[in-house]
Design an enzyme around this catalytic site. Structure first.
Site, mmCIF file in Angstrom:
data_model
loop_
_atom_site.group_PDB
_atom_site.id
_atom_site.type_symbol
_atom_site.label_atom_id
_atom_site.label_comp_id
_atom_site.label_asym_id
_atom_site.label_seq_id
_atom_site.Cartn_x
_atom_site.Cartn_y
_atom_site.Cartn_z
ATOM 1 N N HIS A 94 1.034 -1.158 0.136
ATOM 2 C CA HIS A 94 -0.220 0.356 0.161
ATOM 3 C C HIS A 94 0.901 1.244 -0.353
ATOM 4 C CE1 HIS A 94 -3.500 2.180 1.080
ATOM 5 N NE2 HIS A 94 -2.208 3.124 1.544
ATOM 6 N N GLU A 95 1.994 1.429 1.006
ATOM 7 C CA GLU A 95 2.949 2.359 1.103
ATOM 8 C C GLU A 95 3.852 2.307 -0.371
ATOM 9 O OE1 GLU A 95 1.957 4.660 3.106
ATOM 10 O OE2 GLU A 95 1.127 2.775 4.178
ATOM 11 N N HIS A 98 1.700 4.856 -2.771
ATOM 12 C CA HIS A 98 1.829 5.927 -3.054
ATOM 13 C C HIS A 98 2.913 7.040 -2.959
ATOM 14 C CE1 HIS A 98 -2.125 6.550 0.060
ATOM 15 N NE2 HIS A 98 -1.092 5.958 1.099
#
Length: 222
Positions: A94-95, A98
């Site tokens: 998920h990171e 970004h």
């Protein structure tokens, strides 16, 4: 009505946090089948997307994981960085989502970065402004304070697509690189969906708080 809104403001984020904590506690105990650490997962995704020079660093705390757009660094909490659980896999991916948004210049992420310092100042002083308005009986000052609270809702609304899109990118990268088995992917989806619920809860909570303030002070002009 005001009491009901206040109760909902307390309950909604609490339920969302329970979902996240429950999912994290469950999938932190289950090792992903390929035994990849959070660092391994992040490194694979970044390298695949020509971000070989981006650092992945360990940071203190639990679920303190985030992408730092200023330093261009992915920071993973101790338990995610070193662990081989499904939870670590999901959070690390998920990171990275970004980081991919930043590389692409994703619109909502750029808008959020622009808004952040403005919203930070506005929300910090919002209730102080409202309190001053009440003390000095200046209705216009109260509405200025409520306007500052509104910026927090706007920020939450902009944040929601940023987080949802990061999770979509994470799922796509996991499938593309065959990082997780089908069984692991079910856990990843559950983790990411639970995390998304906190941002939905954030929007609802901010909207309800704004409504509560508007209802509390509407009619004072009379």
């Amino acid at each position: 009505m005001n009491a009901l809104l206040f109760l909902l403001i307390l309950i909604i984020p609490a339920i969302a946090q329970m979902l996240v904590s429950g999912s994290y506690s469950k999938y932190r105990q289950i090792e992903n089948e390929k035994k990849l650490t959070g660092y391994d997962v992040a490194r694979m995704i970044l390298d695949q997307n020509d971000l070989k020079d981006m650092y992945i660093v360990e940071t203190k705390g639990t679920l303190t994981d985030h992408y730092d757009p200023n330093q261009k660094v992915i920071r993973l909490s101790e338990s995610i960085y070193n662990d081989t659980s499904i939870a670590s896999l999901a959070v690390a991916a998920h990171e990275c989502g970004h980081a991919l948004q930043d590389k692409e210049g994703y619109l909502y992420m750029r808008v959020r970065s622009f808004l952040f310092p403005i919203v930070n100042i506005a929300t910090t002083f919002s209730y102080l402004i409202i309190a001053c308005g009440l003390i000095f009986q200046l209705l216009n000052l109260i509405w200025i304070g409520i306007g500052c609270v509104t910026t927090g809702l706007i920020f939450q609304i902009v944040t929601l697509p940023v987080e949802i899109d990061a999770s979509k990118r994470a799922k796509k990268e996991i499938e593309s690189l065959k990082i997780a088995s089908q069984k692991d992917q079910d856990g990843v989806r559950t983790m990411l969906s639970a995390a998304a619920s906190t941002y939905v809860a954030g929007v609802l909570t901010s909207a309800l708080e704004l409504l509560r303030l508007i209802m509390a002070f509407t009619g004072r002009e009379d």
